[in-house]
Design a protein around this motif. Structure first.
Motif, mmCIF file in Angstrom:
data_model
loop_
_atom_site.group_PDB
_atom_site.id
_atom_site.type_symbol
_atom_site.label_atom_id
_atom_site.label_comp_id
_atom_site.label_asym_id
_atom_site.label_seq_id
_atom_site.Cartn_x
_atom_site.Cartn_y
_atom_site.Cartn_z
ATOM 1 N N ARG A 85 0.926 -1.110 -0.064
ATOM 2 C CA ARG A 85 -0.013 0.061 0.006
ATOM 3 C C ARG A 85 1.043 1.323 0.093
ATOM 4 N NH1 ARG A 85 -2.590 -3.810 2.820
ATOM 5 N NH2 ARG A 85 -4.911 -4.043 2.357
ATOM 6 N N ARG A 86 1.916 1.230 0.549
ATOM 7 C CA ARG A 86 3.052 2.484 0.697
ATOM 8 C C ARG A 86 3.526 2.428 -0.695
ATOM 9 N NH1 ARG A 86 6.531 1.301 6.132
ATOM 10 N NH2 ARG A 86 5.092 2.158 7.580
ATOM 11 N N PHE A 87 3.811 1.489 -1.438
ATOM 12 C CA PHE A 87 4.314 1.735 -2.823
ATOM 13 C C PHE A 87 3.249 2.319 -3.557
ATOM 14 C CE2 PHE A 87 4.179 -0.505 -7.094
ATOM 15 C CZ PHE A 87 5.221 0.262 -7.708
ATOM 16 N N GLY A 88 1.998 1.593 -3.564
ATOM 17 C CA GLY A 88 0.837 2.397 -4.229
ATOM 18 C C GLY A 88 0.546 3.720 -4.058
ATOM 19 N N ALA A 89 0.716 4.314 -2.526
ATOM 20 C CA ALA A 89 0.434 5.665 -2.217
ATOM 21 C C ALA A 89 1.454 6.422 -2.817
ATOM 22 C CB ALA A 89 0.415 5.728 -0.800
ATOM 23 N N VAL A 90 2.747 6.009 -2.856
ATOM 24 C CA VAL A 90 3.975 6.799 -3.164
ATOM 25 C C VAL A 90 3.711 6.913 -4.975
ATOM 26 C CG1 VAL A 90 6.333 6.771 -3.753
ATOM 27 C CG2 VAL A 90 5.504 6.028 -1.658
ATOM 28 N N ALA A 91 3.328 5.880 -5.741
ATOM 29 C CA ALA A 91 3.205 6.038 -7.131
ATOM 30 C C ALA A 91 1.901 7.028 -7.350
ATOM 31 C CB ALA A 91 2.799 4.662 -7.631
ATOM 32 N N ALA A 92 0.979 6.760 -6.758
ATOM 33 C CA ALA A 92 -0.259 7.686 -6.785
ATOM 34 C C ALA A 92 0.160 9.183 -6.607
ATOM 35 C CB ALA A 92 -1.346 7.253 -5.893
ATOM 36 N N TYR A 93 0.708 9.439 -5.396
ATOM 37 C CA TYR A 93 1.190 10.545 -5.161
ATOM 38 C C TYR A 93 2.198 11.358 -6.339
ATOM 39 C CZ TYR A 93 3.772 14.401 -2.901
ATOM 40 O OH TYR A 93 4.568 15.495 -2.553
ATOM 41 N N ALA A 94 3.122 10.516 -7.037
ATOM 42 C CA ALA A 94 4.150 10.984 -7.785
ATOM 43 C C ALA A 94 3.290 11.159 -9.053
ATOM 44 C CB ALA A 94 4.992 9.992 -8.124
ATOM 45 N N VAL A 95 2.342 10.641 -9.522
ATOM 46 C CA VAL A 95 1.678 11.025 -10.848
ATOM 47 C C VAL A 95 0.779 12.268 -10.504
ATOM 48 C CG1 VAL A 95 -0.195 10.328 -12.265
ATOM 49 C CG2 VAL A 95 1.410 8.584 -11.490
ATOM 50 N N LEU A 124 12.610 1.560 -3.409
ATOM 51 C CA LEU A 124 11.867 0.384 -3.487
ATOM 52 C C LEU A 124 12.581 -0.881 -2.893
ATOM 53 C CD1 LEU A 124 10.465 0.877 -7.002
ATOM 54 C CD2 LEU A 124 9.143 1.364 -4.884
ATOM 55 N N ALA A 125 13.684 -1.000 -3.276
ATOM 56 C CA ALA A 125 14.171 -2.518 -2.427
ATOM 57 C C ALA A 125 14.377 -2.314 -0.847
ATOM 58 C CB ALA A 125 15.932 -2.337 -2.899
ATOM 59 N N MET A 126 14.737 -0.947 -0.375
ATOM 60 C CA MET A 126 14.724 -0.967 1.120
ATOM 61 C C MET A 126 13.396 -1.473 1.598
ATOM 62 S SD MET A 126 17.207 2.192 2.009
ATOM 63 C CE MET A 126 16.442 3.504 0.956
ATOM 64 N N LEU A 127 12.226 -0.588 0.982
ATOM 65 C CA LEU A 127 10.964 -0.740 1.404
ATOM 66 C C LEU A 127 10.536 -2.297 1.307
ATOM 67 C CD1 LEU A 127 8.006 0.242 2.132
ATOM 68 C CD2 LEU A 127 7.612 0.561 -0.272
ATOM 69 N N LEU A 131 17.508 9.455 -11.308
ATOM 70 C CA LEU A 131 16.341 9.307 -10.651
ATOM 71 C C LEU A 131 15.906 7.932 -10.503
ATOM 72 C CD1 LEU A 131 14.384 12.310 -12.390
ATOM 73 C CD2 LEU A 131 15.335 12.292 -10.109
ATOM 74 N N ALA A 132 16.016 7.196 -11.655
ATOM 75 C CA ALA A 132 15.822 5.600 -11.383
ATOM 76 C C ALA A 132 16.494 5.090 -10.501
ATOM 77 C CB ALA A 132 16.108 5.012 -12.947
ATOM 78 N N ALA A 133 17.685 5.543 -10.188
ATOM 79 C CA ALA A 133 18.656 4.771 -9.230
ATOM 80 C C ALA A 133 18.082 5.052 -7.789
ATOM 81 C CB ALA A 133 20.305 5.248 -9.387
ATOM 82 N N TRP A 134 17.996 6.021 -7.577
ATOM 83 C CA TRP A 134 17.128 6.693 -6.210
ATOM 84 C C TRP A 134 16.056 5.775 -6.177
ATOM 85 C CZ3 TRP A 134 19.337 8.810 -2.232
ATOM 86 C CH2 TRP A 134 20.538 9.601 -2.492
ATOM 87 N N SER A 135 15.069 5.774 -6.859
ATOM 88 C CA SER A 135 13.806 4.960 -6.947
ATOM 89 C C SER A 135 13.655 3.672 -6.551
ATOM 90 C CB SER A 135 12.984 5.301 -8.208
ATOM 91 O OG SER A 135 12.546 6.403 -8.520
ATOM 92 N N LEU A 136 14.861 3.101 -7.327
ATOM 93 C CA LEU A 136 15.283 1.378 -7.108
ATOM 94 C C LEU A 136 15.584 1.225 -5.813
ATOM 95 C CD1 LEU A 136 16.261 0.440 -10.721
ATOM 96 C CD2 LEU A 136 14.105 0.094 -9.678
ATOM 97 N N ALA A 137 16.332 1.894 -5.371
ATOM 98 C CA ALA A 137 16.910 2.006 -4.017
ATOM 99 C C ALA A 137 15.819 2.191 -3.038
ATOM 100 C CB ALA A 137 18.163 2.873 -3.776
#
Length: 357
Positions: A196-206, A327-330, A319-325
């Motif tokens: 749900r956190r991943f979904g919330a972050v993705a929705a917030y970004a869009v 998501l991996a930690m999450l 930006l992709a590297a920070w995002s992947l890092a």
């Protein structure tokens, strides 16, 4: 007589609860003062220690004419000189953001090319060079009695009409960094479960990317590039920052929120190069700043609006590297569902208290 509740605090009659010890209160005050000083230095230090140096500059024209120009410009210590064959090559270098300007020698005199949208400070320094060249030409003409060669100025990449000095472009970087930080903090504290956190972050970004691009683009005309591309850049920046903070929270718990905020706001933002050219920062901090989210996203927005010929690969990869890092930690962090567990424990405790004895 009813027995006293086991949950009531044991407190002597006529006494008041003890407050925080004075030494602990003083320690908090000192730490808060140090934090204020660090915040001040984080935003003031780059501009205070900066000086005009190593600005990439093109010198173009016949070798005989450019040799003297190159020697004089190098002696100032302000520029990193690169030679070009002609004016067209110099313009291409500026449009691809390989240089902040150019000095082109020709039969009719000297033409100085500037790109204010790349950096007003760099453009001002190059304008000063043009003024000195004009003054030197006038002195030589007066001494020899010949006609003074012309020194002309040409703007290759100006800011938009609504923001001719670029002040709003520089300011736009701070709300973008703070927006990502605020989104990450709120999701960490208010949303349970890593999916749900991943979904919330993705929705917030869009949503946030579309909204911010609308404000800075069609509404205020601070940015002049493609609305959808600018929305994608801002959304990616919000996602990278927010996912990094949420990921740190999932990895190390509550301290991760503070660490993520410090990295984003007090380290990445001052080194972003939005207000100062990266070459003006001491040591290699300007280059390092381009590997943080504020630096990468700020450069991408500047390129999209004013330098469409320049490569944007580096910014997108950062930006992709920070995002992947994040998501991996999450996804794999031991604290990824701490908030959900805390909610379950609280609900269980409340239900237990409400049950009759």
């Amino acid at each position: 007589m009813n027995a006293p509740s086991s949950t009531a605090p044991a407190r002597a009659l006529g006494t008041t609860p003890a407050g925080t010890p004075w030494h602990a209160s003083l320690r908090v005050a000192v730490l808060a003062s140090l934090a204020v000083i660090i915040v001040l230095l984080a935003f003031l230090w780059p501009s205070y220690t900066s000086k005009v140096k190593d600005l990439p500059l093109i010198v173009a024209g016949p070798p005989a004419a450019t040799a003297q120009l190159t020697t004089g410009l190098s002696a100032t210590g302000m520029f990193d000189i690169t030679s070009a064959t002609d004016r067209e090559a110099a313009v291409v270098a500026i449009e691809e953001r390989n240089a902040y300007g150019a000095v082109v020698a020709g039969p009719g005199g000297v033409e100085v090319l500037t790109a204010t949208a790349a950096s007003p400070i760099a453009a001002q320094a190059i304008t000063g060079v043009a003024q000195k060249l004009a003054a030197q030409a006038a002195q030589q003409a007066q001494a020899t009695g010949a006609e003074a060669p012309k020194v002309t100025m040409t703007e290759v990449a100006p800011f938009g009409e609504k923001d001719p000095r670029g002040s709003n472009v520089a300011v736009a970087g701070l709300p973008l960094a703070m927006g990502g930080m605020v989104g990450g903090v709120l999701v960490s504290l208010l949303v349970s479960g890593h999916r749900r956190r991943f979904g919330a972050v993705a929705a917030y970004a869009v949503i946030g990317g579309l909204a911010l691009a609308a404000v800075l683009g069609p509404w205020l005309h601070v940015l002049t590039g493609s609305y959808l591309v600018e929305a994608a850049i801002m959304g990616a920046a919000l996602f990278a920052t927010a996912s990094f903070i949420v990921g740190l929270h999932g990895l190390i718990g509550q301290p991760g929120i503070a660490v993520g905020a410090i990295v984003t706001l007090f380290l990445g933002n001052p080194l972003s190069g939005m207000s100062l050219p990266k070459e003006l920062l001491p040591w290699h901090w300007g280059e390092i700043g381009q590997f943080f989210v504020p630096g990468a996203s700020g450069t991408l927005l500047r390129l999209e609006s004013y330098f469409p010929q320049a490569s944007t690969t580096h910014g997108w990869l950062v930006l992709a590297a920070w995002s992947l890092a994040g998501l991996a930690m999450l996804w794999f962090g031991p604290h990824r569902d701490d908030h959900a567990a805390a909610d379950t424990t609280t609900e269980t405790a409340v239900e237990t208290e409400l049950l009759p004895a």
